[in-house]
Scaffold this motif. Structure first.
Motif, PDB file in Angstrom:
ATOM      1  N   ILE A 218       0.848  -1.192   0.000  1.00 44.43           N
ATOM      2  CA  ILE A 218       0.000   0.000   0.000  1.00 44.43           C
ATOM      3  C   ILE A 218       0.878   1.234   0.000  1.00 44.43           C
ATOM      4  N   ASP A 219       0.597   2.169  -0.918  1.00 42.97           N
ATOM      5  CA  ASP A 219       1.250   3.479  -0.812  1.00 42.97           C
ATOM      6  C   ASP A 219       0.220   4.508  -0.392  1.00 42.97           C
ATOM      7  N   TYR A 220       0.701   5.487   0.410  1.00 34.37           N
ATOM      8  CA  TYR A 220      -0.190   6.506   0.965  1.00 34.37           C
ATOM      9  C   TYR A 220       0.540   7.840   1.003  1.00 34.37           C
ATOM     10  N   SER A 221      -0.244   8.917   0.893  1.00 37.13           N
ATOM     11  CA  SER A 221       0.303  10.271   1.008  1.00 37.13           C
ATOM     12  C   SER A 221      -0.581  11.096   1.918  1.00 37.13           C
ATOM     13  N   TYR A 222       0.031  11.836   2.829  1.00 30.43           N
ATOM     14  CA  TYR A 222      -0.717  12.762   3.685  1.00 30.43           C
ATOM     15  C   TYR A 222      -1.052  14.066   2.954  1.00 30.43           C
ATOM     16  N   GLY A 223      -0.432  14.303   1.810  1.00 36.51           N
ATOM     17  CA  GLY A 223      -0.617  15.569   1.116  1.00 36.51           C
ATOM     18  C   GLY A 223      -2.038  15.808   0.660  1.00 36.51           C
ATOM     19  N   LYS A 224      -2.826  14.738   0.467  1.00 34.49           N
ATOM     20  CA  LYS A 224      -4.203  14.896  -0.003  1.00 34.49           C
ATOM     21  C   LYS A 224      -5.129  15.289   1.147  1.00 34.49           C
ATOM     22  N   VAL A 225      -5.154  14.480   2.197  1.00 33.07           N
ATOM     23  CA  VAL A 225      -6.082  14.729   3.292  1.00 33.07           C
ATOM     24  C   VAL A 225      -5.744  16.009   4.049  1.00 33.07           C
ATOM     25  N   LEU A 226      -4.468  16.432   3.982  1.00 36.31           N
ATOM     26  CA  LEU A 226      -4.057  17.691   4.606  1.00 36.31           C
ATOM     27  C   LEU A 226      -4.136  18.860   3.633  1.00 36.31           C
ATOM     28  N   LEU A 227      -4.343  18.560   2.360  1.00 39.18           N
ATOM     29  CA  LEU A 227      -4.302  19.549   1.282  1.00 39.18           C
ATOM     30  C   LEU A 227      -3.022  20.389   1.402  1.00 39.18           C
ATOM     31  N   ALA A 228      -1.917  19.686   1.468  1.00 45.42           N
ATOM     32  CA  ALA A 228      -0.591  20.308   1.563  1.00 45.42           C
ATOM     33  C   ALA A 228       0.389  19.483   0.740  1.00 45.42           C
ATOM     34  N   PRO A 229       0.156  19.388  -0.591  1.00 52.73           N
ATOM     35  CA  PRO A 229       0.974  18.500  -1.412  1.00 52.73           C
ATOM     36  C   PRO A 229       2.434  18.919  -1.518  1.00 52.73           C
ATOM     37  N   GLY A 230       2.742  20.150  -1.150  1.00 47.78           N
ATOM     38  CA  GLY A 230       4.133  20.595  -1.220  1.00 47.78           C
ATOM     39  C   GLY A 230       4.984  20.132  -0.057  1.00 47.78           C
ATOM     40  N   GLN A 231       4.368  19.584   0.979  1.00 48.50           N
ATOM     41  CA  GLN A 231       5.097  19.017   2.108  1.00 48.50           C
ATOM     42  C   GLN A 231       5.014  17.499   1.985  1.00 48.50           C
ATOM     43  N   ARG A 232       6.148  16.889   1.632  1.00 52.43           N
ATOM     44  CA  ARG A 232       6.132  15.506   1.192  1.00 52.43           C
ATOM     45  C   ARG A 232       6.200  14.529   2.363  1.00 52.43           C
ATOM     46  N   LEU A 233       5.111  13.801   2.573  1.00 56.60           N
ATOM     47  CA  LEU A 233       5.040  12.812   3.646  1.00 56.60           C
ATOM     48  C   LEU A 233       4.114  11.686   3.215  1.00 56.60           C
ATOM     49  N   GLY A 234       4.609  10.466   3.273  1.00 60.26           N
ATOM     50  CA  GLY A 234       3.808   9.303   2.929  1.00 60.26           C
ATOM     51  C   GLY A 234       4.453   8.049   3.467  1.00 60.26           C
ATOM     52  N   TYR A 235       3.958   6.905   3.014  1.00 62.58           N
ATOM     53  CA  TYR A 235       4.571   5.650   3.449  1.00 62.58           C
ATOM     54  C   TYR A 235       4.214   4.528   2.484  1.00 62.58           C
ATOM     55  N   LEU A 236       5.011   3.482   2.542  1.00 65.24           N
ATOM     56  CA  LEU A 236       4.726   2.217   1.881  1.00 65.24           C
ATOM     57  C   LEU A 236       4.523   1.189   2.974  1.00 65.24           C
ATOM     58  N   ALA A 237       3.458   0.401   2.872  1.00 66.11           N
ATOM     59  CA  ALA A 237       3.144  -0.605   3.886  1.00 66.11           C
ATOM     60  C   ALA A 237       2.936  -1.956   3.218  1.00 66.11           C
ATOM     61  N   LEU A 238       3.516  -2.988   3.806  1.00 62.63           N
ATOM     62  CA  LEU A 238       3.367  -4.352   3.313  1.00 62.63           C
ATOM     63  C   LEU A 238       2.192  -5.015   4.012  1.00 62.63           C
ATOM     64  N   SER A 239       1.398  -5.761   3.270  1.00 63.42           N
ATOM     65  CA  SER A 239       0.279  -6.462   3.884  1.00 63.42           C
ATOM     66  C   SER A 239       0.786  -7.433   4.940  1.00 63.42           C
TER      67      SER A 239
END
Length: 378
Positions: A218-239
């Protein structure tokens, strides 16, 4: 794409432009977001701003969120903090595929999949969504799979269509991937692109394919829910449903590959802020009002529009069937949409609902006037 980006960059010189292209903010940032960053700027130790990999506290917060949302027994070691979803996807490609492998992507789908794959020396293979309603077409995915297929990318809630796919779709896809993996003697992985997972309307539930198919990342980004795409924060998660041996091997590879792809970890301040950022969100109720306002106006005007179930986009068919001409006519009026040609759908357009309500109200008369000029039949 390059010419389109150049035009959009020039919008900064026109304060009256109505820009509905990218999911950028048009209002000040969430107060909690700014406060979370300010709280972490002052160093608490000499290594506060040293090189960071995946900070343990950030991993633990992410793991707790995944457990609560998806009902799966994730552990901190299953996650790698990344520079947004771009970083997470890049890490997944390095982790799961080798040069020359094929990767199946949805059409229409995010326009960056294909260039990212080519940059990684992977071969994109397109699988169309159901053209009637943009449902996931598992039969189309099955037809796209060959002995060289290594990854299938799926996206829900989907950009650009706003569709949210149910658990039944993932169960059906899991059967296809399991059978194809056996047939070709090589495991096919699923990359679930979930940056809009927390942006859904009308109480529509979310299901991740990680619960249906163990060989899922799974890949995820906080930039969408925070509406701050210029601050890069996310993660990759293995099932966490992965077989133990494979899970252990992949966990061990996350750190060295995160370094190898160009130090793909988020900056120190962003990682320190994760506990506060995890609980923040844009106003979904207000976003729903924007969706309803624009959807009803376009539907009433005779547009063929897909009612979004998630994301902050609205996807429609251009009157007359030529999205480039339709969007060009709107540009002449100072209204900027994203033509569907960027998604390999030349008859459609995408509108970002991150615009203000005032922008939406100003744009609606232009949309309906231009539609009347072009005619409503594709």
């Amino acid at each position: 794409m390059t010419r389109f980006l150049a035009r959009i960059q020039a919008l900064g010189d026109n304060p009256d432009a109505l820009d509905f292209t990218f999911g950028n903010p048009h209002e000040m940032a969430l107060p909690g977001f700014s406060a979370a960053l300010r709280a972490q700027v002052e160093p608490r130790s000499v290594d506060w701003f040293a090189y960071k990999t995946s900070e343990r506290e950030a991993q633990e917060v992410v793991t707790a969120g995944l457990r609560a949302e998806l009902g799966l027994a994730f552990e901190p070691e299953d996650t790698a903090m990344t520079q947004g979803a771009f970083g997470a996807i890049s890490l997944a490609l390095a982790l799961l595929a080798d040069a020359g492998d094929e990767v199946v992507i949805p059409i229409p789908g995010w326009f960056a999949y294909e260039p990212m794959l080519r940059l990684a020396n992977l071969i994109p293979v397109r699988a169309a969504l159901n053209p009637a309603n943009f449902d996931l077409d598992v039969d189309a995915i099955a037809r796209a799979i060959t002995p060289r297929t290594r990854i299938v990318i799926v996206n829900s809630p989907a950009n650009p269509t706003g569709r949210v796919y149910p658990r039944a779709d993932w169960d059906a896809l899991a059967e296809i991937l399991e059978e194809a993996s056996r047939t070709h003697g090589r495991r096919i992985w699923l990359l679930s692109d979930e940056p809009y997972r927390r942006i859904r309307f009308d109480g529509i539930p979310f299901a991740s394919p990680a619960a249906s198919y163990p060989w899922t990342a799974i890949d995820y980004s906080y930039g969408k829910v925070l509406l701050a795409p210029g601050q890069r924060l996310g993660y990759l998660a293995l099932s966490p449903l992965l077989p133990a041996q494979e899970r252990s091997e992949l966990r061990a590879a996350l750190l060295p590959l995160g370094i190898a792809i160009g130090w793909g970890f988020p900056d120190a301040v962003m990682q320190f802020a994760v506990p506060a950022l995890e609980t923040l969100s844009i106003d979904i109720a207000e976003l729903t009002r924007k969706r309803d306002r624009l959807y009803r106006a376009l539907d009433d005007a005779g547009f063929e529009v897909t009612r979004p179930e998630g994301t902050f986009y609205l996807w429609g068919r251009a009157p007359g069937g030529d999205a480039l001409s339709f969007c060009g006519a709107l540009e002449a009026r100072g209204v900027y949409l994203m033509p569907g040609s960027l998604f390999d759908q030349p008859h459609h357009f995408r509108v970002s609902l991150t615009a203000t309500m005032e922008m939406i109200d100003r744009a609606i008369p232009h949309l309906t006037d231009v539609a009347a000029e072009f005619g409503k039949d594709a």
